[in-house]
Design an enzyme around this catalytic site. Structure first.
Site, PDB file in Angstrom:
ATOM      1  N   THR A  12      57.288  47.286  89.889  1.00 47.67           N
ATOM      2  CA  THR A  12      56.476  46.479  88.955  1.00 47.67           C
ATOM      3  C   THR A  12      55.354  46.738  88.473  1.00 47.67           C
ATOM      4  OG1 THR A  12      58.060  44.698  89.654  1.00 47.67           O
ATOM      5  CG2 THR A  12      55.859  44.011  89.126  1.00 47.67           C
ATOM      6  N   SER A  57      62.685  50.390  91.978  1.00 46.91           N
ATOM      7  CA  SER A  57      63.165  50.571  93.181  1.00 46.91           C
ATOM      8  C   SER A  57      64.735  49.990  93.331  1.00 46.91           C
ATOM      9  CB  SER A  57      62.310  49.835  94.263  1.00 46.91           C
ATOM     10  OG  SER A  57      62.487  48.925  94.566  1.00 46.91           O
ATOM     11  N   THR A  88      58.884  46.743  95.124  1.00 48.50           N
ATOM     12  CA  THR A  88      58.777  45.785  96.066  1.00 48.50           C
ATOM     13  C   THR A  88      60.352  45.697  96.708  1.00 48.50           C
ATOM     14  OG1 THR A  88      58.803  43.927  94.840  1.00 48.50           O
ATOM     15  CG2 THR A  88      56.441  44.558  95.672  1.00 48.50           C
ATOM     16  N   ASP A  89      61.272  45.817  95.926  1.00 48.38           N
ATOM     17  CA  ASP A  89      62.566  45.245  96.412  1.00 48.38           C
ATOM     18  C   ASP A  89      63.366  46.187  97.285  1.00 48.38           C
ATOM     19  OD1 ASP A  89      62.412  43.110  94.321  1.00 48.38           O
ATOM     20  OD2 ASP A  89      63.254  44.176  92.988  1.00 48.38           O
TER      21      ASP A  89
HETATM   22  N1  ASP Z   1      62.380  45.160  90.518  1.00 51.50           N
HETATM   23  C1  ASP Z   1      61.044  45.626  90.984  1.00 51.50           C
HETATM   24  C2  ASP Z   1      61.016  47.045  91.844  1.00 51.50           C
HETATM   25  O1  ASP Z   1      61.526  46.879  93.269  1.00 51.50           O
HETATM   26  C3  ASP Z   1      60.363  44.608  91.861  1.00 51.50           C
HETATM   27  C4  ASP Z   1      58.746  45.022  92.301  1.00 51.50           C
HETATM   28  O2  ASP Z   1      58.238  46.155  92.472  1.00 51.50           O
HETATM   29  O3  ASP Z   1      58.325  44.056  92.700  1.00 51.50           O
HETATM   30  O4  ASP Z   1      60.785  48.213  91.466  1.00 51.50           O
END
Ligand code: ASP
Length: 334
Positions: A12, A57, A88-89
């Site tokens: 993100t 991710s 973050t995922d």
């Molecule tokens: N879908 C995103 C990822 O994990 C979520 C994030 O980065 O907060 O790449």
């Protein structure tokens, strides 16, 4: 000034909305652009940026973990620390995996990202990036950790707990390594106060066995589900009920699974405080059964990564057991 290598992988933090307004957020900005958006960083350290991939991710894989670890290994001597920009995922899985692929690093390997894109009006990306670099420049920082929303979480203990709030991550069953208030690092009791004794270079590992599956017990689940798994999996991590309950009727199947040479790791599906199979009748048969590995207070993310590393590294059951129970980067109580 310290030299830090920023390894950009997407997430993100790097995402922009689709230009036509129809698609969802997707990684787009490069690591150089992200670093350029936080000019204060130049007061902290000298930075080089390498763009290893630019993915959500969700699409991270064990091969991706190995690519990040290989990048760190190649650059290890040239830098004082590493900051990985990551979605973050699956960040907690990558943080755990790097803890096994790059063991005992006297230099910090920091993962960060954000809940809102760098380009969003109320983003958390700038502070997370700044604080990650602040921690990476701290003389006491070492080994793998996640820096997010002012928390420094040991890499094997991170868990994504919230999908939207800025305090997305918790440290499971282990104290924080530090908190960061504004521009100051305040050390907590997470055990990362001093660098790994005497190590000059970390121990780099390269092999993972990806054939690891997590299976969560739910009421009514039948043991026959293991038949479907036996052809394609070398290891199952079974999330039992509570402190360690497994329904009557699973015993023969689970014992056959380990006797056939497969790996079985038992853990709990309750997020905090860990497993103790000795407490209830419905767990005791498994408590001391040779060949069954016990997850204790480890996170599922760390169990996945450690089981892949253990099964990829050791061919004998006894060596697998020894590696599994050896605490690494505070992943389990000794
Ligand atoms: N879908 C995103 C990822 O994990 C979520 C994030 O980065 O907060 O790449």
């Amino acid at each position: 000034m310290k030299r830090i290598l920023v390894i950009a992988t997407g997430g993100t933090i790097a995402s922009l909305p689709a230009e036509d307004g129809l698609g969802g957020l997707a990684p787009s900005l490069g690591g150089d652009e992200l670093v350029a958006r936080v000019p204060l960083i130049s007061e902290l350290c000298d930075i080089d940026v390498v763009q290893l991939m630019n993915i959500d991710s969700t699409n991270m894989t064990p091969t991706g973990w190995q690519r990040i670890a290989a990048q760190i290994e190649r650059a290890y001597d040239a830098y004082d620390g590493f900051v990985i920009l990551h979605g973050t995922d699956t960040m907690a899985y990558t943080a755990a995996a790097l803890s096994y692929l790059v063991q005992g690093s006297p230099k910090p390997i920091v993962l960060t990202g954000s809940q809102q894109p760098m380009s969003a009006p109320f983003t958390d990306a700038k502070l997370n990036l700044y604080q990650s670099l602040l921690w990476a420049c701290d003389d006491a920082a070492h080994d793998v950790c996640v820096v997010f929303d002012g928390k420094v979480i040991v890499g094997t203990r991170a868990h994504k707990q919230r999908t939207m709030s800025f305090n997305a991550f918790t440290s499971v069953n282990w104290p924080l390594a530090a908190i960061i208030r504004g521009g100051r690092v305040v050390r907590e009791g997470g055990g990362t106060g001093v660098a790994s004794a005497g190590s000059v270079r970390p121990l780099f590992s390269h092999t993972l066995d990806e054939r690891v599956v997590v299976l969560k017990l739910t009421p009514g689940l039948q043991p026959s589900v293991f038949e479907a798994l036996s052809a394609s999996c070398s290891a199952v991590i079974l999330e039992t009920f509570g402190i360690g309950g497994i329904p009557t009727g699973f015993e023969k199947t689970l014992f056959n699974w380990v006797d056939a040479g497969h790996t079985l790791v038992l853990t709990t599906q309750v997020p905090e405080e860990g497993l103790d199979l000795g407490v209830y009748e419905v767990g005791r048969a498994y408590a001391e059964r040779p060949g069954i590995l016990l997850g204790a207070d480890m996170t599922v993310e760390a169990l996945v990564a450690k089981t892949m590393w253990v099964c990829g590294t050791a061919s004998s059951r006894s060596l697998r057991e020894r590696l599994f129970y050896q605490p690494i980067n505070h992943d389990r109580l000794a």
